[in-house]
Write a protein that holds these residues in place. Structure first.
Motif, mmCIF file in Angstrom:
data_model
loop_
_atom_site.group_PDB
_atom_site.id
_atom_site.type_symbol
_atom_site.label_atom_id
_atom_site.label_comp_id
_atom_site.label_asym_id
_atom_site.label_seq_id
_atom_site.Cartn_x
_atom_site.Cartn_y
_atom_site.Cartn_z
ATOM 1 N N LEU A 167 -0.565 -4.112 1.136
ATOM 2 C CA LEU A 167 0.181 -4.351 -0.104
ATOM 3 C C LEU A 167 1.628 -3.920 0.072
ATOM 4 O O LEU A 167 1.915 -2.796 0.493
ATOM 5 C CB LEU A 167 -0.470 -3.574 -1.248
ATOM 6 C CG LEU A 167 0.265 -3.510 -2.581
ATOM 7 C CD1 LEU A 167 0.463 -4.906 -3.161
ATOM 8 C CD2 LEU A 167 -0.495 -2.615 -3.561
ATOM 9 N N ILE A 168 2.544 -4.815 -0.278
ATOM 10 C CA ILE A 168 3.979 -4.549 -0.235
ATOM 11 C C ILE A 168 4.499 -4.524 -1.663
ATOM 12 O O ILE A 168 4.264 -5.457 -2.434
ATOM 13 C CB ILE A 168 4.706 -5.636 0.575
ATOM 14 C CG1 ILE A 168 4.179 -5.684 2.010
ATOM 15 C CG2 ILE A 168 6.221 -5.397 0.572
ATOM 16 C CD1 ILE A 168 4.543 -6.955 2.764
ATOM 17 N N ALA A 169 5.190 -3.458 -2.036
ATOM 18 C CA ALA A 169 5.730 -3.316 -3.389
ATOM 19 C C ALA A 169 7.128 -3.899 -3.463
ATOM 20 O O ALA A 169 7.928 -3.764 -2.535
ATOM 21 C CB ALA A 169 5.762 -1.842 -3.803
ATOM 22 N N ALA A 170 7.442 -4.546 -4.598
ATOM 23 C CA ALA A 170 8.780 -5.102 -4.814
ATOM 24 C C ALA A 170 9.141 -4.981 -6.284
ATOM 25 O O ALA A 170 8.274 -4.963 -7.159
ATOM 26 C CB ALA A 170 8.836 -6.566 -4.387
ATOM 27 N N MET A 179 11.073 4.045 -2.697
ATOM 28 C CA MET A 179 10.133 3.627 -1.662
ATOM 29 C C MET A 179 8.942 4.580 -1.620
ATOM 30 O O MET A 179 7.774 4.140 -1.621
ATOM 31 C CB MET A 179 10.840 3.598 -0.308
ATOM 32 C CG MET A 179 9.937 3.255 0.861
ATOM 33 S SD MET A 179 10.886 3.245 2.423
ATOM 34 C CE MET A 179 9.545 3.083 3.608
ATOM 35 N N LEU A 180 9.207 5.872 -1.608
ATOM 36 C CA LEU A 180 8.137 6.863 -1.587
ATOM 37 C C LEU A 180 7.252 6.744 -2.822
ATOM 38 O O LEU A 180 6.019 6.818 -2.729
ATOM 39 C CB LEU A 180 8.719 8.272 -1.483
ATOM 40 C CG LEU A 180 7.706 9.424 -1.540
ATOM 41 C CD1 LEU A 180 6.681 9.310 -0.410
ATOM 42 C CD2 LEU A 180 8.415 10.775 -1.490
ATOM 43 N N ALA A 181 7.861 6.543 -3.975
ATOM 44 C CA ALA A 181 7.096 6.435 -5.216
ATOM 45 C C ALA A 181 6.077 5.303 -5.144
ATOM 46 O O ALA A 181 4.912 5.468 -5.526
ATOM 47 C CB ALA A 181 8.038 6.228 -6.399
ATOM 48 N N THR A 182 6.494 4.155 -4.642
ATOM 49 C CA THR A 182 5.565 3.023 -4.576
ATOM 50 C C THR A 182 4.506 3.234 -3.499
ATOM 51 O O THR A 182 3.365 2.779 -3.656
ATOM 52 C CB THR A 182 6.312 1.701 -4.317
ATOM 53 O OG1 THR A 182 7.048 1.789 -3.092
ATOM 54 C CG2 THR A 182 7.255 1.379 -5.458
ATOM 55 N N MET A 183 4.856 3.926 -2.434
ATOM 56 C CA MET A 183 3.869 4.229 -1.400
ATOM 57 C C MET A 183 2.800 5.173 -1.948
ATOM 58 O O MET A 183 1.611 5.012 -1.660
ATOM 59 C CB MET A 183 4.557 4.837 -0.170
ATOM 60 C CG MET A 183 5.638 3.977 0.448
ATOM 61 S SD MET A 183 5.035 2.637 1.487
ATOM 62 C CE MET A 183 5.053 3.425 3.089
ATOM 63 N N VAL A 184 3.211 6.135 -2.749
ATOM 64 C CA VAL A 184 2.251 7.046 -3.383
ATOM 65 C C VAL A 184 1.320 6.272 -4.313
ATOM 66 O O VAL A 184 0.123 6.575 -4.437
ATOM 67 C CB VAL A 184 2.987 8.158 -4.151
ATOM 68 C CG1 VAL A 184 2.010 8.969 -5.007
ATOM 69 C CG2 VAL A 184 3.726 9.080 -3.185
ATOM 70 N N LEU A 185 1.844 5.244 -4.956
ATOM 71 C CA LEU A 185 1.048 4.433 -5.872
ATOM 72 C C LEU A 185 0.077 3.496 -5.162
ATOM 73 O O LEU A 185 -0.765 2.876 -5.811
ATOM 74 C CB LEU A 185 1.971 3.610 -6.777
ATOM 75 C CG LEU A 185 2.772 4.394 -7.821
ATOM 76 C CD1 LEU A 185 3.767 3.475 -8.510
ATOM 77 C CD2 LEU A 185 1.848 5.041 -8.843
ATOM 78 N N GLY A 186 0.207 3.372 -3.846
ATOM 79 C CA GLY A 186 -0.741 2.564 -3.102
ATOM 80 C C GLY A 186 -0.154 1.491 -2.219
ATOM 81 O O GLY A 186 -0.892 0.781 -1.521
ATOM 82 N N ASP A 188 1.780 -0.207 1.003
ATOM 83 C CA ASP A 188 1.884 0.074 2.435
ATOM 84 C C ASP A 188 3.305 -0.160 2.951
ATOM 85 O O ASP A 188 3.616 0.217 4.081
ATOM 86 C CB ASP A 188 0.922 -0.822 3.212
ATOM 87 C CG ASP A 188 -0.531 -0.618 2.787
ATOM 88 O OD1 ASP A 188 -1.070 0.463 3.050
ATOM 89 O OD2 ASP A 188 -1.102 -1.542 2.179
ATOM 90 N N GLY A 189 4.121 -0.787 2.129
ATOM 91 C CA GLY A 189 5.498 -1.074 2.493
ATOM 92 C C GLY A 189 6.251 -1.543 1.272
ATOM 93 O O GLY A 189 5.681 -1.671 0.184
#
Length: 313
Positions: A167-170, A179-186, A188-189
């Motif tokens: 899963l890539i967050a945008a 970036m860290l916040a979205t990685m904590v939420l699940g 992968d990039g």
């Protein structure tokens, strides 16, 4: 840094530069790839032979992996796909359409496929279609957006809960902290658009870049849902759209107002009043134009620093 996204694409950092129309040519894509991220050529604003030229130049400018973003509403999409296969582009991001249409064709050619979605429903459809990863894009993002107005903060954990693929967050991501916040939420990039518009290598007009840097909170708004939801900076054209809504304009009237090449006029040619200026909410915290490599480096430094700050708390 190694995780599912860096391993999938063969890159150093899990940072993907969004394939934005009128901003993401070969210069930006190659600069991001050379810096350790994944650069994407935005095919949505390119005729087939123009895309061919950008892919060839990108190959000359980098030996690292790069990809092409293809909006599936593009009228000559079959020609774009033929060029992508012919020139052996390793990665394709598809958007604005049914992922089942082209995923099997591309994967049979050995191409990794990622699809951009704005909801759990479409993330599941993309996974079922066989894509290698999905980009889940929140309401904060610039350009064409989802109709449900789900924010990145809510969307990422909801999608993570339902899919097994990377899963890539945008949407709203421009710093190492986000970036860290979205990685904590699940995630992968991350996929980053607006921050890279304000880069030296972006092909967008300097006046548009400067307008992005000058943007403040509340300067963007999602509109034109009747056609295709799009987030843009408020300007004279935006006010014309709002006036059309006040007089209850029909979708056909809105389409006539939009006309042709409105986005090119604003973002590529630099008409800040009559052009369509697509950009994300995060423009409010972007204050300078700098090289793409510096953007990648600073994001990763801030990401690591933010981790250490949390550990020390």
């Amino acid at each position: 840094m190694s995780n599912r996204i860096t391993q999938l694409f063969g890159i150093k950092y899990p940072i993907i530069q969004a394939g934005m129309i009128w901003a993401s040519g070969w210069k930006l894509a190659s600069a991001v790839s050379n810096a350790g991220g994944l650069g994407l050529i935005g095919a949505g604003s390119m005729y087939p032979e123009v895309l061919r030229e950008h892919i060839q130049k990108c190959k000359e400018a980098t030996s690292k992996p790069f990809g092409v973003n293809v909006p599936m509403l593009y009228p000559d999409i079959d020609k774009l796909m033929e060029i992508i296969v012919e020139l052996e582009v390793p990665i394709v991001f598809t958007s604005a359409g049914n992922p089942a249409t082209w995923t099997s064709f591309l994967k049979e050619k050995g191409i990794k496929v990622v699809h951009v979605v704005s909801s759990v429903k479409f993330a599941l459809k993309a996974q079922q279609a066989g894509v290698d990863a999905v980009v889940a894009e929140g309401f904060e993002a610039g350009g064409h957006n989802g109709r449900d107005e789900t924010t990145t903060l809510a969307l990422i954990p909801a999608v993570r809960e339902q899919i097994q693929i990377p899963l890539i967050a945008a949407g709203g991501i421009a710093t190492g902290r986000s970036m860290l916040a979205t990685m904590v939420l699940g995630a992968d990039g991350v996929q980053v658009g607006t921050r890279f518009v304000a880069s030296d290598e972006a092909s967008s007009h300097i006046r548009f870049k400067e307008r992005v840097v000058a943007a403040k909170e509340g300067d963007t708004q999602l509109t034109l849902k009747e056609l295709a939801p799009v987030r843009m900076l408020k300007n004279e054209f935006f006010e014309q759209v709002q006036e059309a809504y006040r007089r209850c304009a029909t979708p056909d009237e809105l389409r006539e107002l939009l006309g042709r090449a409105r986005a090119k006029r604003g973002m590529f040619e630099g008409d800040l009043e009559e052009g369509e200026l697509e950009i994300g909410q995060v423009s409010a915290v972007i204050h300078d134009i700098k090289p793409a490599a510096q953007i990648v480096e600073e994001m990763m430094e801030e990401y690591q620093s933010a981790i250490q700050t949390l550990i020390q708390k």
